[in-house]
Design a protein around this motif. Structure first.
Motif, PDB file in Angstrom:
ATOM      1  N   SER A  54      -9.901 -82.242   3.905  1.00 25.10           N
ATOM      2  CA  SER A  54      -8.524 -81.954   4.296  1.00 25.10           C
ATOM      3  C   SER A  54      -8.340 -80.473   4.631  1.00 25.10           C
ATOM      4  O   SER A  54      -7.679 -80.132   5.616  1.00 25.10           O
ATOM      5  N   ALA A  55      -8.928 -79.607   3.835  1.00 27.12           N
ATOM      6  CA  ALA A  55      -8.827 -78.159   4.104  1.00 27.12           C
ATOM      7  C   ALA A  55      -9.522 -77.811   5.421  1.00 27.12           C
ATOM      8  O   ALA A  55      -8.988 -77.040   6.231  1.00 27.12           O
ATOM      9  N   ALA A  56     -10.701 -78.393   5.649  1.00 27.22           N
ATOM     10  CA  ALA A  56     -11.421 -78.136   6.900  1.00 27.22           C
ATOM     11  C   ALA A  56     -10.638 -78.679   8.094  1.00 27.22           C
ATOM     12  O   ALA A  56     -10.587 -78.046   9.158  1.00 27.22           O
ATOM     13  N   ALA A  57     -10.008 -79.843   7.927  1.00 20.36           N
ATOM     14  CA  ALA A  57      -9.204 -80.428   9.007  1.00 20.36           C
ATOM     15  C   ALA A  57      -7.984 -79.568   9.316  1.00 20.36           C
ATOM     16  O   ALA A  57      -7.587 -79.441  10.478  1.00 20.36           O
ATOM     17  N   ALA A  58      -7.388 -78.967   8.292  1.00 24.05           N
ATOM     18  CA  ALA A  58      -6.234 -78.092   8.511  1.00 24.05           C
ATOM     19  C   ALA A  58      -6.628 -76.871   9.339  1.00 24.05           C
ATOM     20  O   ALA A  58      -5.907 -76.470  10.260  1.00 24.05           O
ATOM     21  N   VAL A  59      -7.778 -76.304   9.036  1.00 26.16           N
ATOM     22  CA  VAL A  59      -8.275 -75.157   9.811  1.00 26.16           C
ATOM     23  C   VAL A  59      -8.570 -75.581  11.245  1.00 26.16           C
ATOM     24  O   VAL A  59      -8.191 -74.902  12.205  1.00 26.16           O
ATOM     25  N   LEU A 102     -13.541 -84.927  11.453  1.00 24.03           N
ATOM     26  CA  LEU A 102     -12.885 -84.669  10.164  1.00 24.03           C
ATOM     27  C   LEU A 102     -11.788 -85.701   9.883  1.00 24.03           C
ATOM     28  O   LEU A 102     -11.641 -86.166   8.757  1.00 24.03           O
ATOM     29  N   LYS A 103     -11.021 -86.049  10.905  1.00 24.64           N
ATOM     30  CA  LYS A 103      -9.995 -87.073  10.730  1.00 24.64           C
ATOM     31  C   LYS A 103     -10.642 -88.411  10.364  1.00 24.64           C
ATOM     32  O   LYS A 103     -10.130 -89.153   9.521  1.00 24.64           O
TER      33      LYS A 103
END
Length: 125
Positions: A54-59, A102-103
């Protein structure tokens, strides 16, 4: 150049410029990732992996939206002000593919969590 030729040239330029534009992050579809990939994870490990992804997807979403904004500005400049600006409309296929992956991982983690009855709450933005 007559008016019809000018309009045709502008329409062609606009279609070429928008074809290379980056998509907004919410418009990027998830790539398929099998939930069985996470079959050996415990509920605690699924939770930790969900937080990491989730953190990587936000970035990645922020970077995708930034590129989409830059492309929109360059397209507008190309159409309204100066046609060579169309060459600055780049998109970024690798960045889009990473976000889609990532999604897909988040969906797979959620699927594995449901199968294991972990009770992890997944919130959509």
């Amino acid at each position: 150049m007559n008016k019809t030729t000018s309009l045709a040239a502008a329409a062609a330029l606009l279609s070429l410029a928008t074809a290379g534009c980056a998509s907004r992050s919410e418009d990027v579809a998830a790539s398929y990732v099998s939930p069985t990939m996470y079959g050996s994870y415990s509920c605690r490990e699924l939770s930790a992996e969900a937080q990491r992804v989730s953190a990587a997807a936000a970035v990645a979403s922020g970077a995708q939206d930034s590129q989409a904004t830059k492309d929109a500005v360059a397209t507008t400049a190309a159409v309204v002000i100066f046609w060579p600006a169309a060459f600055f409309v780049s998109g970024n296929n690798a960045q889009t593919a990473e976000l889609a992956r990532l999604k897909g991982q988040m969906q797979a983690i959620e699927g594995a969590s449901v199968q294991k009855k972990c009770g992890i709450n997944f919130q959509r933005a």
